[in-house]
Design a protein around this motif. Structure first.
Motif, PDB file in Angstrom:
ATOM      1  N   VAL A 155       0.832  -1.211   0.000  1.00 56.16           N
ATOM      2  CA  VAL A 155       0.000   0.000   0.000  1.00 56.16           C
ATOM      3  C   VAL A 155       0.867   1.263   0.000  1.00 56.16           C
ATOM      4  CG1 VAL A 155      -1.964  -1.071   1.150  1.00 56.16           C
ATOM      5  CG2 VAL A 155      -0.165  -0.003   2.524  1.00 56.16           C
ATOM      6  N   GLY A 156       2.179   1.065   0.231  1.00 56.56           N
ATOM      7  CA  GLY A 156       3.080   2.222   0.251  1.00 56.56           C
ATOM      8  C   GLY A 156       3.501   2.595   1.661  1.00 56.56           C
ATOM      9  N   ALA A 198       9.085   8.844   3.471  1.00 58.47           N
ATOM     10  CA  ALA A 198       8.706  10.216   3.137  1.00 58.47           C
ATOM     11  C   ALA A 198       8.467  11.051   4.393  1.00 58.47           C
ATOM     12  CB  ALA A 198       7.460  10.220   2.251  1.00 58.47           C
ATOM     13  N   ALA A 199       8.047  10.402   5.458  1.00 54.45           N
ATOM     14  CA  ALA A 199       7.755  11.134   6.697  1.00 54.45           C
ATOM     15  C   ALA A 199       9.022  11.432   7.484  1.00 54.45           C
ATOM     16  CB  ALA A 199       6.790  10.336   7.564  1.00 54.45           C
ATOM     17  N   THR A 200      10.072  10.707   7.174  1.00 54.15           N
ATOM     18  CA  THR A 200      11.322  10.859   7.898  1.00 54.15           C
ATOM     19  C   THR A 200      12.247  11.722   7.062  1.00 54.15           C
ATOM     20  OG1 THR A 200      10.977   8.585   8.569  1.00 54.15           O
ATOM     21  CG2 THR A 200      13.109   9.530   9.057  1.00 54.15           C
ATOM     22  N   SER A 225       0.111  11.170  -1.016  1.00 50.36           N
ATOM     23  CA  SER A 225       0.895  10.500  -2.038  1.00 50.36           C
ATOM     24  C   SER A 225       2.342  10.469  -1.560  1.00 50.36           C
ATOM     25  CB  SER A 225       0.801  11.239  -3.371  1.00 50.36           C
ATOM     26  OG  SER A 225       1.700  10.627  -4.278  1.00 50.36           O
ATOM     27  N   ALA A 226       2.694   9.339  -0.978  1.00 50.03           N
ATOM     28  CA  ALA A 226       4.051   9.185  -0.453  1.00 50.03           C
ATOM     29  C   ALA A 226       5.057   9.278  -1.591  1.00 50.03           C
ATOM     30  CB  ALA A 226       4.177   7.843   0.273  1.00 50.03           C
ATOM     31  N   GLU A 227       4.665   8.703  -2.714  1.00 54.28           N
ATOM     32  CA  GLU A 227       5.556   8.706  -3.874  1.00 54.28           C
ATOM     33  C   GLU A 227       5.822  10.141  -4.365  1.00 54.28           C
ATOM     34  OE1 GLU A 227       6.450   5.327  -5.423  1.00 54.28           O
ATOM     35  OE2 GLU A 227       5.430   5.603  -7.347  1.00 54.28           O
ATOM     36  N   ALA A 228       4.786  10.969  -4.369  1.00 55.31           N
ATOM     37  CA  ALA A 228       4.966  12.360  -4.797  1.00 55.31           C
ATOM     38  C   ALA A 228       5.893  13.088  -3.834  1.00 55.31           C
ATOM     39  CB  ALA A 228       3.610  13.070  -4.879  1.00 55.31           C
ATOM     40  N   GLU A 229       5.707  12.851  -2.533  1.00 54.34           N
ATOM     41  CA  GLU A 229       6.572  13.508  -1.545  1.00 54.34           C
ATOM     42  C   GLU A 229       8.028  13.107  -1.773  1.00 54.34           C
ATOM     43  OE1 GLU A 229       5.825  15.827   0.685  1.00 54.34           O
ATOM     44  OE2 GLU A 229       7.733  15.861   1.762  1.00 54.34           O
ATOM     45  N   THR A 261       1.219  16.921  -0.271  1.00 53.33           N
ATOM     46  CA  THR A 261       1.297  15.475  -0.520  1.00 53.33           C
ATOM     47  C   THR A 261       0.657  14.687   0.626  1.00 53.33           C
ATOM     48  OG1 THR A 261       3.392  15.153   0.623  1.00 53.33           O
ATOM     49  CG2 THR A 261       3.505  15.773  -1.724  1.00 53.33           C
ATOM     50  N   GLY A 262       0.297  15.369   1.705  1.00 56.23           N
ATOM     51  CA  GLY A 262      -0.428  14.722   2.795  1.00 56.23           C
ATOM     52  C   GLY A 262       0.440  14.023   3.826  1.00 56.23           C
ATOM     53  N   VAL A 263       1.730  13.866   3.525  1.00 59.24           N
ATOM     54  CA  VAL A 263       2.580  13.100   4.445  1.00 59.24           C
ATOM     55  C   VAL A 263       2.773  13.856   5.759  1.00 59.24           C
ATOM     56  CG1 VAL A 263       4.873  12.103   4.753  1.00 59.24           C
ATOM     57  CG2 VAL A 263       3.690  11.847   2.566  1.00 59.24           C
ATOM     58  N   GLN A 264       3.194  15.116   5.656  1.00 58.33           N
ATOM     59  CA  GLN A 264       3.367  15.914   6.872  1.00 58.33           C
ATOM     60  C   GLN A 264       2.016  16.160   7.542  1.00 58.33           C
ATOM     61  OE1 GLN A 264       6.281  16.908   8.384  1.00 58.33           O
ATOM     62  NE2 GLN A 264       4.845  17.433  10.003  1.00 58.33           N
TER      63      GLN A 264
END
Ligand SMILES: Nc1nc2c(ncn2[C@@H]2O[C@H](COP(=O)(O)OP(=O)(O)OP(=O)(O)O)[C@@H](O)[C@H]2O)c(=O)[nH]1
Length: 399
Positions: free
Chosen positions: A15-16, A23-25, A251-255, A306-309
């Motif tokens: 799922v990523g 991406a969060a780190t 979108s982890a990939e975009a981040e 990207t929603g990660v943060q």
């Protein structure tokens, strides 16, 4: 001693989850002088972000326990990578002591799902849009509930008899049974109040209802609707938002792509930001330009980031209802003993008082607490005054 807040990141395969974790780190390059970026393979440091008071006060800060990038204060939180939560895991197909350990530490869950519906219930790739991601949310909640149920159910009849004959408080007995999960007696009392029937008559249904409530209170969950960049994700994200209170499209990939482009000097981008700027058009290949434009149009302009943060921030500030307080020693210069300006940013539960803050910093400081000063207003505040988000507080002790 202040410990980092710990948050579990979980999700079925593909799922990523790893992409989100990475991406969060922030990478080593981004936190060059910061000692703990990666703890080990399953633990990493991410950051909750908030506005640093340095800009508003017109001072240059020297953060000690956190970082400040362009007026944004980054406060470390720990992410725990929880693997193995697949359908049926509670029946012994994967959840063991490691899971108990993760569950005990985690204050909240980030559940990463594939919002585009391109992975089936076991995480195998399927045609985009052919799997319903709402099923994945239900399965995870059910796995954890059933796992706790397994612990309670084993001894339930005996515990009921014991409580009845010895006139013991059932909430306390439940707490003993669930010791090791990090669930507090207060959580248990609150959850058991939500079940109508008398605890001595609880059957399977009531126990399950109780455990559902308990998880919501003690280990709240945020859904990271990942792969939001794919066309089939949009409709699912709307359905998820209708069905659940805490959903962040991501979108982890975009981040990761934006960060890589920034590291390569192609764009300027602040991790978690709402936009990027191309530094030099001529340096981009056609493919890179197309990828960046895709991200701009399909992620940033649609979802704002990207929603990660945002997922980390929502977990800390909404799910866990924390606020940020800046303790200082010198209330005029906003410094610690060594002259560092706004050295620490501390996450405290909303509703905390200056005395709570003192205890959080150190037991000794709590024990010798006299009063506190709101450094912005230059005013003494009562020891039971409710701290506000962004407060700069000087604690006066008897030692
Ligand atoms: N389109 C799109 N693909 C993504 C995104 N995040 C991850 N992926 C892709 O999804 C696949 C799985 O990503 P991982 O991060 O390895 O997933 P995981 O959940 O950690 O998988 P396991 O390691 O098997 O548990 C990879 O091909 C990624 O490139 C995203 O935000 N958008």
């Amino acid at each position: 001693m202040i410990t980092m807040i710990q948050i579990a990141v979980t999700g079925k395969p593909n799922v990523g989850k790893s992409s989100f974790f990475n991406a969060a780190t922030l990478s080593e390059a981004e936190v060059a002088s910061y000692p703990f970026t990666t703890i080990d393979a399953n633990h990493a440091v991410a950051y909750a972000s908030c506005r640093c008071p340095c800009r508003e006060l017109g001072v240059e800060c020297n953060p000690r326990n956190s970082r400040c990038i362009n007026g944004v204060r980054l406060i470390p939180v720990e992410l725990i990578d929880v693997a193995g939560l697949v359908p049926g895991a509670h029946e012994g197909r994967g959840l063991g002591n490691k899971f108990l350990d993760d569950l005990r530490q985690a204050r909240a869950f980030l559940h990463v799902i594939d919002a585009s519906g391109s992975t089936d219930e076991e995480g195998r790739p399927v045609e985009a849009g052919s799997h319903d991601p709402l099923e994945d949310v239900e399965f995870l909640e059910e796995e954890i509930t059933m796992w706790l149920y397994g612990i309670l159910e084993r001894n339930w009849e005996r515990l009921l008899r014991k409580a009845a004959s010895e006139k013991l408080d059932m909430n306390r007995i439940i707490h003993e049974q669930l010791s090791g999960t990090g669930i507090t007696p207060e959580d248990i009392i609150e959850a058991s109040r939500k079940v109508d029937a008398d605890v001595y008559s609880w059957g399977k249904d009531e126990l399950l209802q109780f455990l559902d409530e308990l998880l919501r209170i003690a280990k709240p969950m945020l859904i990271v609707a990942n792969k939001a960049d794919l066309p089939s994700a949009g409709e699912n994200i709307e359905r998820l938002k209708d069905a659940y209170p805490h959903v962040v499209p991501a979108s982890a990939e975009a981040e990761l792509a934006l960060r890589r482009a920034a590291e390569a000097g192609l764009i300027s981008y602040t991790p978690g930001g709402s936009e990027f700027e191309i530094i030099d058009e001529s340096k981009l290949t056609d493919k890179q330009r197309a990828a960046l434009e895709y991200i701009r149009e399909n992620v940033l302009e649609v979802y704002g980031s990207t929603g990660v943060q945002e997922a980390i921030n929502r977990a800390v500030f909404d799910l866990l209802d924390m606020i940020v307080v800046f303790p200082v020693e010198d209330e005029h210069r906003f410094t610690d003993q060594k002259g560092n300006v706004l050295p620490d940013a501390i996450l405290v539960p909303r509703g905390s008082s200056p005395r709570d803050l003192a205890y959080l910093i150190h037991t000794e400081i709590g024990d010798s607490f006299l009063h506190a000063v709101d450094a912005r207003k230059g005013m003494r505040v009562a020891s039971d005054h409710e701290l506000e988000d962004g407060d700069i507080i000087s604690i006066i002790c008897s030692r």
